[in-house]
Design an enzyme around this catalytic site. Structure first.
Site, PDB file in Angstrom:
ATOM      1  CB  THR B  93       4.131  13.350 -37.420  1.00  0.00           C
ATOM      2  OG1 THR B  93       2.845  12.730 -37.251  1.00  0.00           O
ATOM      3  CG2 THR B  93       4.912  13.176 -36.133  1.00  0.00           C
ATOM      4  CE  LYS B 117      -4.597  18.522 -43.009  1.00  0.00           C
ATOM      5  NZ  LYS B 117      -3.741  19.627 -42.594  1.00  0.00           N
ATOM      6  CD  GLU B 139      -9.682  25.692 -33.030  1.00  0.00           C
ATOM      7  OE1 GLU B 139     -10.086  25.462 -34.171  1.00  0.00           O
ATOM      8  OE2 GLU B 139     -10.441  25.953 -32.074  1.00  0.00           O
ATOM      9  CB  VAL B 142     -10.165  22.528 -39.316  1.00  0.00           C
ATOM     10  CG1 VAL B 142     -11.137  23.206 -40.280  1.00  0.00           C
ATOM     11  CG2 VAL B 142     -10.302  21.026 -39.392  1.00  0.00           C
ATOM     12  CB  ALA B 144      -4.661  28.320 -41.079  1.00  0.00           C
ATOM     13  CG  ASP B 211      -4.284  19.068 -46.411  1.00  0.00           C
ATOM     14  OD1 ASP B 211      -4.031  18.080 -45.696  1.00  0.00           O
ATOM     15  OD2 ASP B 211      -4.157  20.242 -46.021  1.00  0.00           O
ATOM     16  CE  LYS B 215      -6.451  22.079 -43.959  1.00  0.00           C
ATOM     17  NZ  LYS B 215      -5.948  23.284 -44.646  1.00  0.00           N
TER      18      LYS B 215
END
Lengths: 342, 342
Positions: B93, B117, B139, B142, B144, B211, B215
Site C-alpha cells: 500500500t 515506505k 529492499e 529504496v 527501485a 519521496d 528513501k
C-alpha cells in the site's frame, strides 16, 4: 559467539583476513592457521598476540612450519578439529589440492569460504559437490569482493532469469587498456603496472587471461551451466605459452604487440566504441578477451583498476543491473570518520 | 513448500507481485489480498484462476470489497490467519496506517515485506520496533528493487563502516534533469515525463522531493542513525505547498523555474560538473536536493530514469561501491531466451 575459523593460506589474502578479524575484536576465533610449510593450531583459539606474531613472521617471508607444527602434524590436528566441532574453513591459498579437504569439512558440517578460485574451476562434479551443501561461500573469487555472487544468487533464488553477464574482472588488464587509450605503448604499460604492484610477480599470469577465464567459469557455473574450463574461449594478451620465459625476455616480446594493440584501440574509437577486456557469459557461450563496447556502456566507464559487472536479466534488461567498484583491496582512507560501524 | 502470503494493497506493485507469483507456479500461495475497500481471503490459498479474476477486476478500477469481503470482515479473517499459522505479510500500500498491523504480524512470528515506505519513516521508535525482530525486509523501498539494502546490511554485518552514501533515487527527477541538460525547458520536461507515465498522477508528488527524502531517511536509519523525517533537509523542485493546486495551474507555475534551472545546469557545466538530484547521507547530515557532481562520478553517468547508489565505506573508498540499474520495473524484453532460470 566467536566464529571458529581454520585458515588455509597465509599470503596477502589470508593475512588481510587475519588483520580484519583482529580489528573486529573477538568475533572471529582462529583455531588454526596453515601455509604450505606447516601451521599453528590451538583448539581454544590462537590468542591475538600470538596471531600478530604469526603475521609478522609471515611478512618476513618465513614459513609457518618454522614457528609451529609441520605440515603433517598441522593437518592431523585440523582433521581432529573438524571431527570435534563446527566452524568455518577459509581457503585463502592458490592451490588446486584443497578440494578433498574442503569436501571433508563440508561433510562434517563445517562452512567453507573460498578466496581460492581453483577448487571451483576443476571438474564440474567437484563444483557440484562443493556447492551442494549450501554451506560454501565464494564471493571473494569474482569481482574483487564486490557483491556479485550474492546478488546473482539472490536474483536466481527469487525467480529471475539471466540473459547475459558481461564484466571487467581484471583491474590489471583494465589499467593496461586505459593506459593504451592514453597513448602509452602496451609493453610500457605492462612495465608500469608491474612497478605499481598491479600484476602478479610474472605478468604473464595476468596477460594470459586465464585468471579472468576462471572467474567467467565461476559465473557461468553459478548460473547452473555445467561447463568445464577448457570450454571457456580465452584470448590472451601475450604470446602463447610464455611458460618459464624470464620476465625481461617476456617483456621484450610484448613490444611486438604494441602496434597491434594501438591499432585495435583506434579502430574501436573510430566506431565510437572502446576496447575492453571482458568476460562474457551468454547463450553463445562463455568467453574472455578483447571486445568493443559502446561508449555509453557501463563497461566503457571503467578507468584504471576498476571491476564492473553488468547483469542482463528478465528483470534488468533495458537498463541492466550494474555493480562496480575497486579491482582490489585498498587501504583505509585517512581523515574520515564513519557515520556507522558495527 | 509454497510461501503463504497475505497481500495488503493491490495497486501497480501488488498486482505486479501477484503476476510474478503466478508465473513462478506454486512457490507463493496467497491467503488473502486486500485493498482499502475490502478483500478476498482463503485460508487454503486463493486458486490461480480466482487470483487472475481479482487482478483483472482491479485493472478495471474496481475495489475488492465488491467481489469479496468488506474491509472489516477481511481484516478480521486476516487476523485469524495471523494467529493460526505462519507466513509473510506484504505491504504494497502507500498507507501510513499499516504499522500497528505489521507489528502485530511480526509479534505473531510472521515475516513482513514492505514496498510501502511509510511504515519506515514514521517515528524512530516504530522503525526500531519493526526492524528489531529481524524478520522485516524492505529492499523494494529504496533504489527501485536494486540490491541496495541487502548490500548495505551485508557490509555492516561483516564489520565495514560507512562514510557516505549518495544516490540518484528518483528515476523521474533523473529524467527531468537529463532533459534540461539536453536544452528542454524544465516545465516542458515535466509535461513530457507525465505523458510517458514517469510521474505520479500529480507531479508535485515527485517534484516536492518528499519521496526521495523518505528513501534517504530509510538509508540513514539502516545505518543506525536515529533520525526523524523532519531532520532530512529537502530542496523541492517546485513552489512550496502546491497543496491541492490543479495540475494545469501547477504546471504553469513551474514555468517560473525554467530560467533558474537552465542557469544552474549551465553553471555546473562551466565547472566541468553536472547537476543531479541526490540523496546524501553523510557525517554532515542527511539531505536531498540538487547537487553538483564531477563529470567522472558514477552519479554523473545516469541518463534518464536510472537509479544509482554510491557507497563510500572503509572497504570501498578510493573507488566506491556502485550499484545502478533501472529506476522502475520494465517489461520483459522480446526475443531473448534466458541462459538460466529457476
Amino acid at each position: 559467539m566467536a566464529i571458529p575459523v581454520v585458515l588455509f593460506g597465509c599470503g596477502t589474502v589470508g593475512r588481510a583476513l587475519a588483520r580484519e578479524a583482529l580489528s573486529l575484536g573477538d568475533e572471529i576465533r582462529f583455531l588454526a592457521v596453515l601455509d604450505s610449510s606447516g601451521g599453528v593450531v590451538d583448539p581454544s583459539g590462537i590468542p591475538a598476540g600470538r596471531l600478530r606474531e604469526i603475521l609478522s613472521f609471515k611478512e618476513k617471508g618465513e614459513g609457518l612450519g618454522a614457528t609451529g607444527l609441520t605440515w603433517e602434524e598441522a593437518l592431523e590436528a585440523v582433521c581432529a578439529l573438524l571431527r570435534e566441532g563446527r566452524g568455518v574453513v577459509v581457503d585463502a591459498t592458490a592451490s588446486e589440492g584443497t578440494v578433498g579437504f574442503l569436501l571433508e569439512a563440508l561433510e562434517q558440517g563445517w562452512g567453507v569460504v573460498l578466496a581460492n578460485k581453483r577448487p571451483l574451476v576443476g571438474p564440474w562434479e567437484d563444483y557440484r559437490r562443493l556447492t551442494a551443501s549450501g554451506r560454501l561461500r565464494y564471493e571473494a573469487t569474482v569481482g574483487a569482493g564486490l557483491p556479485v555472487i550474492a546478488v546473482l544468487r539472490s536474483l536466481l533464488a527469487t525467480g529471475d532469469a539471466v540473459y547475459r553477464i558481461r564484466g571487467i574482472l581484471s583491474g590489471t588488464l583494465g589499467f593496461l587498456l586505459h593506459r593504451v587509450e592514453e597513448g602509452i605503448p602496451f609493453s610500457q604499460a605492462v612495465r608500469e603496472a608491474m612497478a605499481r604492484g598491479y600484476t602478479e610477480p610474472h605478468p604473464a599470469e595476468d596477460l594470459s587471461g586465464k585468471d579472468v577465464a576462471r572467474k567467467a567459469l565461476i559465473l557461468a557455473r553459478t548460473l547452473g551451466l555445467p561447463l568445464e574450463l577448457r570450454e571457456v574461449a580465452v584470448e590472451p594478451l601475450c604470446p602463447p605459452d610464455p611458460g618459464e620465459m624470464p620476465i625481461e625476455e617476456f617483456l621484450k616480446t610484448l613490444r611486438l604487440m604494441d602496434a597491434g594493440m594501438r591499432r585495435r584501440v583506434e579502430l574501436a574509437g573510430k566506431k565510437g566504441k572502446v576496447l575492453r577486456y571482458l568476460a562474457e557469459v551468454s547463450p553463445e557461450g562463455t568467453r574472455v578477451g578483447l571486445m568493443q563496447v559502446e561508449w555509453e556502456s557501463p563497461l566503457a566507464r571503467a578507468r584504471g583498476p576498476e571491476n564492473v559487472v553488468v547483469l542482463e536479466t528478465r528483470r534488468f534488461r533495458e537498463w541492466p543491473l550494474v555493480i562496480s567498484g575497486p579491482g582490489g583491496p585498498r587501504a583505509p582512507p585517512p581523515g574520515f570518520s564513519p557515520i556507522s560501524s558495527n
